[in-house]
Design a protein around this motif. Structure first.
Motif, PDB file in Angstrom:
ATOM      1  N   ASP A  83       2.999   4.098 -12.282  1.00  0.00           N
ATOM      2  CA  ASP A  83       2.998   2.992 -13.238  1.00  0.00           C
ATOM      3  C   ASP A  83       2.959   1.691 -12.446  1.00  0.00           C
ATOM      4  OD1 ASP A  83       3.524   0.993 -15.079  1.00  0.00           O
ATOM      5  OD2 ASP A  83       5.064   2.117 -16.157  1.00  0.00           O
ATOM      6  N   ILE A  84       1.818   1.034 -12.417  1.00  0.00           N
ATOM      7  CA  ILE A  84       1.644  -0.173 -11.614  1.00  0.00           C
ATOM      8  C   ILE A  84       2.615  -1.275 -12.027  1.00  0.00           C
ATOM      9  CG2 ILE A  84      -0.216  -1.013 -13.091  1.00  0.00           C
ATOM     10  CD1 ILE A  84       0.256  -1.630  -9.287  1.00  0.00           C
ATOM     11  N   GLU A  85       2.969  -1.326 -13.325  1.00  0.00           N
ATOM     12  CA  GLU A  85       3.898  -2.367 -13.776  1.00  0.00           C
ATOM     13  C   GLU A  85       5.273  -2.200 -13.136  1.00  0.00           C
ATOM     14  OE1 GLU A  85       3.167  -5.102 -15.586  1.00  0.00           O
ATOM     15  OE2 GLU A  85       1.110  -4.398 -15.345  1.00  0.00           O
ATOM     16  N   LEU A  86       5.695  -0.959 -12.937  1.00  0.00           N
ATOM     17  CA  LEU A  86       6.967  -0.700 -12.254  1.00  0.00           C
ATOM     18  C   LEU A  86       6.825  -0.861 -10.752  1.00  0.00           C
ATOM     19  CD1 LEU A  86       8.344   2.459 -14.139  1.00  0.00           C
ATOM     20  CD2 LEU A  86       9.277   0.148 -14.205  1.00  0.00           C
ATOM     21  N   LEU A  87       5.740  -0.351 -10.212  1.00  0.00           N
ATOM     22  CA  LEU A  87       5.539  -0.372  -8.762  1.00  0.00           C
ATOM     23  C   LEU A  87       5.410  -1.790  -8.205  1.00  0.00           C
ATOM     24  CD1 LEU A  87       3.119   2.668  -8.515  1.00  0.00           C
ATOM     25  CD2 LEU A  87       5.392   2.545  -7.475  1.00  0.00           C
ATOM     26  N   LYS A  88       4.781  -2.663  -8.977  1.00  0.00           N
ATOM     27  CA  LYS A  88       4.607  -4.036  -8.480  1.00  0.00           C
ATOM     28  C   LYS A  88       5.952  -4.761  -8.376  1.00  0.00           C
ATOM     29  CE  LYS A  88       3.752  -6.510 -12.831  1.00  0.00           C
ATOM     30  NZ  LYS A  88       2.764  -7.247 -13.643  1.00  0.00           N
ATOM     31  N   ARG A  89       6.940  -4.324  -9.161  1.00  0.00           N
ATOM     32  CA  ARG A  89       8.268  -4.947  -9.107  1.00  0.00           C
ATOM     33  C   ARG A  89       8.985  -4.615  -7.803  1.00  0.00           C
ATOM     34  NH1 ARG A  89      10.390  -3.473 -15.225  1.00  0.00           N
ATOM     35  NH2 ARG A  89       8.674  -4.482 -16.353  1.00  0.00           N
ATOM     36  N   VAL A  90       8.525  -3.559  -7.148  1.00  0.00           N
ATOM     37  CA  VAL A  90       9.055  -3.194  -5.827  1.00  0.00           C
ATOM     38  C   VAL A  90       8.161  -3.777  -4.732  1.00  0.00           C
ATOM     39  CG1 VAL A  90       9.459  -1.279  -4.236  1.00  0.00           C
ATOM     40  CG2 VAL A  90      10.172  -1.084  -6.617  1.00  0.00           C
ATOM     41  N   ALA A  91       6.847  -3.645  -4.910  1.00  0.00           N
ATOM     42  CA  ALA A  91       5.892  -4.058  -3.871  1.00  0.00           C
ATOM     43  C   ALA A  91       5.937  -5.555  -3.588  1.00  0.00           C
ATOM     44  CB  ALA A  91       4.479  -3.650  -4.287  1.00  0.00           C
ATOM     45  N   SER A 142       9.636   0.794   1.730  1.00  0.00           N
ATOM     46  CA  SER A 142       8.450   0.725   0.866  1.00  0.00           C
ATOM     47  C   SER A 142       8.082   2.111   0.350  1.00  0.00           C
ATOM     48  CB  SER A 142       7.265   0.127   1.635  1.00  0.00           C
ATOM     49  OG  SER A 142       7.545  -1.174   2.063  1.00  0.00           O
ATOM     50  N   CYS A 143       8.108   3.085   1.255  1.00  0.00           N
ATOM     51  CA  CYS A 143       7.778   4.459   0.864  1.00  0.00           C
ATOM     52  C   CYS A 143       8.845   5.044  -0.060  1.00  0.00           C
ATOM     53  CB  CYS A 143       7.637   5.335   2.109  1.00  0.00           C
ATOM     54  SG  CYS A 143       6.238   4.903   3.157  1.00  0.00           S
ATOM     55  N   VAL A 201       0.845  -1.210   0.000  1.00  0.00           N
ATOM     56  CA  VAL A 201       0.000   0.000   0.000  1.00  0.00           C
ATOM     57  C   VAL A 201       0.872   1.250   0.000  1.00  0.00           C
ATOM     58  CG1 VAL A 201      -1.556   1.406   1.422  1.00  0.00           C
ATOM     59  CG2 VAL A 201      -2.061  -1.007   1.032  1.00  0.00           C
ATOM     60  N   PHE A 202       1.906   1.270   0.839  1.00  0.00           N
ATOM     61  CA  PHE A 202       2.778   2.437   0.897  1.00  0.00           C
ATOM     62  C   PHE A 202       3.619   2.580  -0.383  1.00  0.00           C
ATOM     63  CE2 PHE A 202       2.559   2.594   5.763  1.00  0.00           C
ATOM     64  CZ  PHE A 202       1.694   3.684   5.733  1.00  0.00           C
ATOM     65  N   VAL A 203       3.992   1.470  -1.002  1.00  0.00           N
ATOM     66  CA  VAL A 203       4.687   1.543  -2.300  1.00  0.00           C
ATOM     67  C   VAL A 203       3.793   2.250  -3.313  1.00  0.00           C
ATOM     68  CG1 VAL A 203       5.539   0.214  -4.271  1.00  0.00           C
ATOM     69  CG2 VAL A 203       6.144  -0.504  -1.956  1.00  0.00           C
ATOM     70  N   LEU A 204       2.528   1.833  -3.371  1.00  0.00           N
ATOM     71  CA  LEU A 204       1.591   2.410  -4.336  1.00  0.00           C
ATOM     72  C   LEU A 204       1.306   3.884  -4.046  1.00  0.00           C
ATOM     73  CD1 LEU A 204      -0.987  -0.535  -4.605  1.00  0.00           C
ATOM     74  CD2 LEU A 204       0.834   0.041  -6.219  1.00  0.00           C
ATOM     75  N   ALA A 251       8.570   5.794  -4.266  1.00  0.00           N
ATOM     76  CA  ALA A 251       8.826   7.139  -4.781  1.00  0.00           C
ATOM     77  C   ALA A 251       9.907   7.116  -5.860  1.00  0.00           C
ATOM     78  CB  ALA A 251       9.244   8.058  -3.636  1.00  0.00           C
ATOM     79  N   LEU A 252      10.993   6.434  -5.587  1.00  0.00           N
ATOM     80  CA  LEU A 252      12.129   6.433  -6.518  1.00  0.00           C
ATOM     81  C   LEU A 252      11.808   5.756  -7.846  1.00  0.00           C
ATOM     82  CD1 LEU A 252      15.111   5.653  -4.102  1.00  0.00           C
ATOM     83  CD2 LEU A 252      14.516   7.851  -5.142  1.00  0.00           C
TER      84      LEU A 252
END
Length: 324
Positions: free
Chosen positions: A65-73, A181-182, A53-56, A186-187
């Protein structure tokens, strides 16, 4: 009920979180039926999914971009899941979230290798991210989480540990993973350095508050609400903030000392829980949590106004005030 209330605060993220949930299922998929069953057993127990949630939310301060964010989350949540499985072996926990733990359902060996497998899957997913900086932050976070686990073992049953010992332990155990996560959300979204730094600090402060509240609830919530016996931390030898404050009373200190590292009865467990609950220790621990909560909210004041900041503020308030 409390988990449902929390999910309502970020209900607009439901489609993305459902996608991340599917990615988590794929990540723990294995040709080994045993590994597959044990991993899914943990995954299907659910959880707050605070880290994804905090990643998103952090991603909304840049190019979302969910495709990038999911790679971190996904790897961050896998690291968290792996630490839970290992924790349950170390603490000899039979129940988590109202369900048998992996070590209870199978055995210690299966649990340890399941945790290792989930961690390996996290590292595999991290390779999908091309940024060396993100790799560096993730690897350092993982190192600190492991150090936190070892320190927790070293500090077991040590009633003489200091407040600083405790704070450094929960920093590694909980706060750094939420902080990362935060920051990583962001990065990966290309936010500016200043915004990423404020989000990192927000995550750290809210992570500290989150863990302190968890430790308080171990004494103030019921067995049913917790999904495990109240007072489990003390029984397992984990000296938390309420215990550190309560031990200042000589009578309570003696009671804790006399029952530490013993196979105590349910009646004695509940007596210890009631003693801590009705002492000043709970209010003192709450004040410490509130100080971290205030610091977290202050970091949000530096961020651009918008829905993400508003949701983060609501989640922070919820975390700081939750009842179980």
């Amino acid at each position: 009920m409390e988990k449902m209330k929390l999910k309502l605060l970020y209900s607009d993220l439901k489609p993305e979180l459902e996608l991340i949930e599917k990615e988590l299922e794929q990540a723990v998929d294995s040709e080994s039926l045993l590994l597959n069953d044990a991993s899914l057993h943990l995954l299907q127990a659910g959880g707050k999914r605070i880290r994804p949630v905090f990643v998103l939310l952090a991603g909304k301060f840049g190019e979302y971009d969910i495709e990038l964010l999911k790679r971190v989350a996904v790897p961050l949540e896998l690291i968290h899941m792996a630490s839970l499985v290992h924790d349950d072996v170390i603490d000899d926990s039979e129940i988590r979230r109202g369900r048998p733990t992996v070590k209870s359902e199978w055995n210690n060996s299966v649990a340890m290798y399941t945790g290792d497998f989930i961690l390996a899957r996290a590292l595999e997913r991290i390779t999908e991210i091309e940024s060396p900086r993100i790799h560096d932050i993730l690897s350092k976070t993982l190192i600190e989480v492991c150090r936190g686990e070892i320190i927790q073992i070293e500090h077991k049953y040590r009633l003489d540990q200091s407040l600083r010992d405790y704070l450094r332990r929960i920093k590694r155990k909980t706060a750094l993973l939420i902080s990362s996560s935060c920051e990583l959300g962001a990065l990966v979204s290309g936010t500016d350095e200043k915004t990423a730094a404020h989000l990192r600090r927000f995550g750290y402060f809210i992570g500290m508050s989150f863990q302190i509240i968890d430790d308080i609830l171990d004494f103030t919530a019921s067995d049913q609400e917790l999904g495990k016996p109240a007072g489990s931390d003390f029984i397992q030898g984990n000296i938390t903030l309420p215990i550190l404050y309560a031990r200042q009373n000589p009578e309570i200190y003696q009671m804790l000392r006399d029952n530490l590292d013993l196979d105590i009865s349910d009646e004695k467990r509940l007596e210890i829980v009631r003693t801590i609950r009705t002492s000043s220790a709970v209010d003192e621990a709450k004040r410490m949590s509130e100080r971290y909560l205030e610091k977290a909210l202050k970091e949000l004041d530096y961020l651009p106004k918008g829905s993400a900041t508003k949701t983060m503020r609501k989640i922070a308030f919820f975390i700081g005030k939750r009842k179980f």
